[in-house]
Design an enzyme around this catalytic site. Structure first.
Site, PDB file in Angstrom:
ATOM      1  N   GLY A 263       6.501  20.711 -28.649  1.00 13.34           N
ATOM      2  CA  GLY A 263       7.070  20.582 -29.999  1.00 13.34           C
ATOM      3  C   GLY A 263       6.240  21.221 -31.100  1.00 13.34           C
ATOM      4  CB  THR A 264       3.335  23.547 -31.062  1.00 12.96           C
ATOM      5  OG1 THR A 264       2.639  22.745 -30.125  1.00 12.96           O
ATOM      6  CG2 THR A 264       2.347  24.095 -32.073  1.00 12.96           C
TER       7      THR A 264
ATOM      8  CE  LYS B 120       6.453  29.724 -33.775  1.00 11.96           C
ATOM      9  NZ  LYS B 120       7.405  28.626 -33.593  1.00 11.96           N
TER      10      LYS B 120
ATOM     11  CB  CYS C 209       9.926  21.370 -33.452  1.00 12.08           C
ATOM     12  SG  CYS C 209      10.793  21.826 -31.954  1.00 12.08           S
TER      13      CYS C 209
ATOM     14  CB  THR D 123       1.279  22.854 -26.777  1.00  7.52           C
ATOM     15  OG1 THR D 123       1.717  22.960 -25.409  1.00  7.52           O
ATOM     16  CG2 THR D 123      -0.203  23.137 -26.855  1.00  7.52           C
TER      17      THR D 123
END
Lengths: 553, 553
Positions: free
Chosen positions: B262-263, B186, B265, B260
């Site tokens: 918990g992005t 990511k 997860c 952002t």
């Protein structure tokens, strides 16, 4: 937008009960879900295999973390496990809220699982009643929980079984005296039929009785097949008693099913979700019972035992994303992406490229101008039809303004024609080509066939495509080394018209209109497909229109 | 219908990350969510306050409970906390699945929270890599997790910083050699602009580059205002490498936001949801990145720190419940409930009651028959219009059959007229009343204005109402002590026609048609309101029709 709702409860890893059911229910109600864990279970649809306790101090710490940061609009409690945990919950809540500042608090007094597993230590019942109940907006026991709570209140002598509507009346009264502001006894295990309800209704004219899914009068036509006579049908009755003493009853048909895992969790979470959205208690309970009932009806049949409900039944996925800074026209963008090849064939057609370079053969352009002149008549009539299909003055005005624009555009065509040596008579009497006839006929047929939005979809490709071709040529003309040029281009005026302020303003209005339609009336997948089909067909017609002109090359 | 998906991860009571984010994401993708807890945290949007571990044996027990009972279609892992937990997870999974029978497994190697809290013990990295990675379909590290994992693989010497697309290429290759079937790095913290991407694209023509929300060519018309030139915009790039070595890149605009939490997860849960629905990996990742991106764009702004995403953005609530055994016509039922008073005024009109009792004044009935004869002409024409608006042979056939029914009904009216002493000439030349003109005009106008479904809505009230009135009278006639009777009733034939098999069959077909329309093209709230309005208006017209007849009483 999404009111934050907190559940304080246990975990069911198999997803049908506990905080998992609560979070799904919050989501189904458009709430922002949060969950503090009081205990973990290892369970599935066949039963509870093991329980793993959490220290009461960590329960308190979790509640602190949530309430320190986020303004909750409603709270529900589920499995609270033991006295220490209940005290920790009460302590944490009292720390954050003054007695008058509590958000709605729904307590589902979970004591024993459907499969018979103890989820609240017997000695914790007293703490639940004495410490938590006084803080609650509503408690939601089922038959056996109500009996257990009332046995406690009667100093452990057994409470008479709740087995009729009349005994529910007494039990709600007795439970109310334990401190909560309201009591809902869930009647899933109380056997009642419609005759009982009718009799009760006559004897208690003050009680509000909401019959959901029980056929009322004036619905003879909706009855199907040989169902048992309504008066014999077993029904499920939930009874709500509020502090001022008023009783409401929510009745619906009993569903013969084993998919009832997590029903209690779901109902109380649904009530909390409704209360978080400032719904009054009666309406919150009514809506929540309907939600839960439909969840049972639509149960997905998961697991080998008592399966979970379908928590997501009121939700459908939407197809068009919301407008955002980097996607100001999400619907149009999707249309273009879905038709990328045809769209590019249209707006970067050989006709457009040669026109931009000033080398489009004159006979192609004159053929095009004549056909487009004929087309504009269909196009104007289509906006006339749009006006006829409009239901408001602004809509009528908008359609009418476009007709005036098209009449102006037809004037520009007469000027082009004159410049390129076509007499007005030749222009007016030009023979209609097939591409023109097909496109024109499609426009008006679509308008007769569908609603105003479908007609707008048919009108959109022409409006946007000429705007795109104009802007693209204008941009190309400024690029270094480009063969596209305005200077000395015999078709310069054409480029200037379609890239110009007046036409681009029309494009902007067209974009705003269609986006507002898609946002105001989000299409179902079927309707979205219908819209896409119309858009693509017209884009193909546009491409075909220029193909026809290029055949004279 | 709802594929079961399991997350094995930690809890975030504030609802934005961990299993809470996962369950919301599963719900948003129409999956049945389940969650096994590996550790609890007390956290909120400002950071992690405390962590509460769970024993590895209880983690294993939870997984056993789920997998013993339910066939999962995909699994994701999040925070795994320590080596023992990882080993317990691996043991439990291996117990339930043969090496070839694993469902898709997405591992989000959560090591450190955004706020810097350790979520995986440093000594557990080795276990993660050596024991879990070989089982995974995909691992989804961010920049710093990738660097940490790669430092480990290089025997703890620091891995060079991942700061460009080229270094992402190398890092995905190195990570792949650690055992997973695919790697997604990511790029949220890797600074890249469009010029970098364009250059990379030229140098790596084999790489699939998906540009989402970055304006492509042929969308000049969609550009708004003075945004920075596209080539200067910072973008976010996720890079996927699959086992066979192919690379895919997913690029989109960077959003300047602090929402952002918990992005990571969310993204991995979204990928698992897509894989559970048998989506291929590239498409699963593409869809999941779009979902997550839109979740950030639509963040609800909850909490004082790094707020959560909007997980529910692709969901809308539906208005019409699904068909069920106790609600076979849910849409029609809603229509009747929404218009209960007018509907009752119509189907139990004084006209109907007196007719049922056989004491309706003759002049009322003859006036009605004349007006209804005129009305049937509008009604037949409206079905002609419906045929014209139809797009399939079955639809055309259905509309045509109804016209034939109406022509037959007009014959019955001629018979009634003759029985009641009205000559055919009088019938044909009857003066049209206002109630008839208003209703007839509305029918045809509605048909011109909207689509076929809207026209059907206008036609429905007449069709259903007469059927209901007929059935109601027939039922009343059989009730003891009722004044409604067929025997000796001069209007008996009228009751028999509308309660009879032939008319009731038409009612049934009408019900099925409208229900199928509502189910096949579920209306938006705006469209639903439009439908209700048409239905109510026509029901009022029907009432007015009998009001007019009763004025001659």
């Amino acid at each position: 937008m999404q009111p934050p709702v907190l559940t304080i409860a246990g975990s069911d890893p198999s997803g049908g009960a506990g905080i998992q059911a609560d979070l799904k229910t919050f989501a189904a109600h458009g709430c922002y879900g949060m969950s503090v864990l009081t205990a973990l279970t290892a369970q599935n649809t066949t039963g509870v295999q093991e329980v793993f306790p959490i220290t009461s101090s960590f329960v308190e710490q979790q509640i602190d973390s949530v309430l320190d940061d986020i303004e909750v609009r409603a709270i529900k409690t589920g499995m609270l496990y033991d006295s220490d945990t209940i005290r920790a919950v009460v302590r944490a809540l009292k720390k954050h809220f003054t007695s008058t500042g509590f958000p709605p608090l729904v307590c589902d007094p979970v004591c024993v699982s459907t499969s018979g597993h103890t989820l609240l230590h017997p000695d914790a019942v007293e703490t639940l009643v004495s410490e938590l109940f006084p803080l609650t907006t509503l408690i939601t026991p089922n038959k056996s929980e109500a009996e257990l709570l009332l046995s406690y209140s009667k100093n452990a002598s057994a409470y008479p079984e709740i087995k009729s509507l009349e005994s529910m009346v007494g039990a709600t009264q007795d439970l109310l005296s334990l401190g909560p502001q309201a009591v809902l006894i869930k009647g899933g295990h109380v056997v009642v039929n419609i005759a009982d309800l009718d009799k009760f209704s006559t004897q208690h004219p003050d009680v509000l009785i909401v019959r959901d899914g029980l056929f009322d009068e004036n619905m003879e036509i909706l009855q199907v097949g040989k169902t048992p006579s309504i008066s014999e049908q077993i029904i499920v009755v939930d009874m709500l008693r509020e502090h001022e003493g008023s009783i409401s009853i929510f009745a619906r048909p009993h569903i013969a099913t084993k998919s009832t895992h997590g029903t209690g969790c779901t109902l109380s979470a649904a009530i909390a979700s409704e209360l978080a959205q400032a719904q009054c208690l009666v309406e919150a309970v009514r809506t929540a019972t309907v939600y839960t009932h439909r969840g049972i009806e639509g149960a997905p049949g998961i697991g080998r035992g008592n399966g979970p409900l379908n928590h997501l039944h009121p939700l459908k996925r939407v197809l068009i994303p919301s407008k955002s800074a980097c996607n100001p026209y999400p619907f149009t963008r999707l249309l273009i992406e879905e038709s990328a090849t045809i769209w590019k064939d249209f707006v970067q057609h050989k006709f457009v490229k040669l026109l931009g370079q000033g080398i489009l053969p004159k006979q192609c352009f004159t053929y095009f101008i004549k056909q487009d002149y004929l087309y504009l008549k269909y196009y104007a009539r289509a906006y006339g039809l749009l006006a006829a299909k409009s239901t408001s003055f602004p809509e009528i005005a908008s359609a009418t303004r476009i007709i005036l624009d098209i009449l102006k555009e037809s004037g520009a065509h007469r000027t082009f024609a004159a410049q390129f040596g076509i007499s007005l008579e030749d222009l007016e009497n030009a023979e209609e080509g097939l591409a023109t006839a097909a496109y024109g006929g499609y426009l008006l047929t679509t308008g007769l066939e569908g609603d105003a939005t479908k007609l707008l979809m048919a009108q959109l490709s022409c409006l946007l495509g000429y705007g795109e071709a104009g802007l693209w040529l204008k941009k190309k003309a400024t690029e270094e080394g480009s063969t596209v040029a305005l200077e000395g281009n015999p078709y310069r005026r054409w480029i200037e018209i379609y890239s110009g302020e007046s036409y681009q303003k029309a494009v902007r209005i067209g974009l705003e209109t269609i986006e507002a339609r898609a946002e105001g009336d989000p299409p179902s997948p079927a309707r979205f497909q219908e819209w896409i089909t119309v858009w693509k067909r017209c884009t193909e017609f546009e491409r075909g229109f220029w193909d026809a002109a290029m055949q004279l090359e």
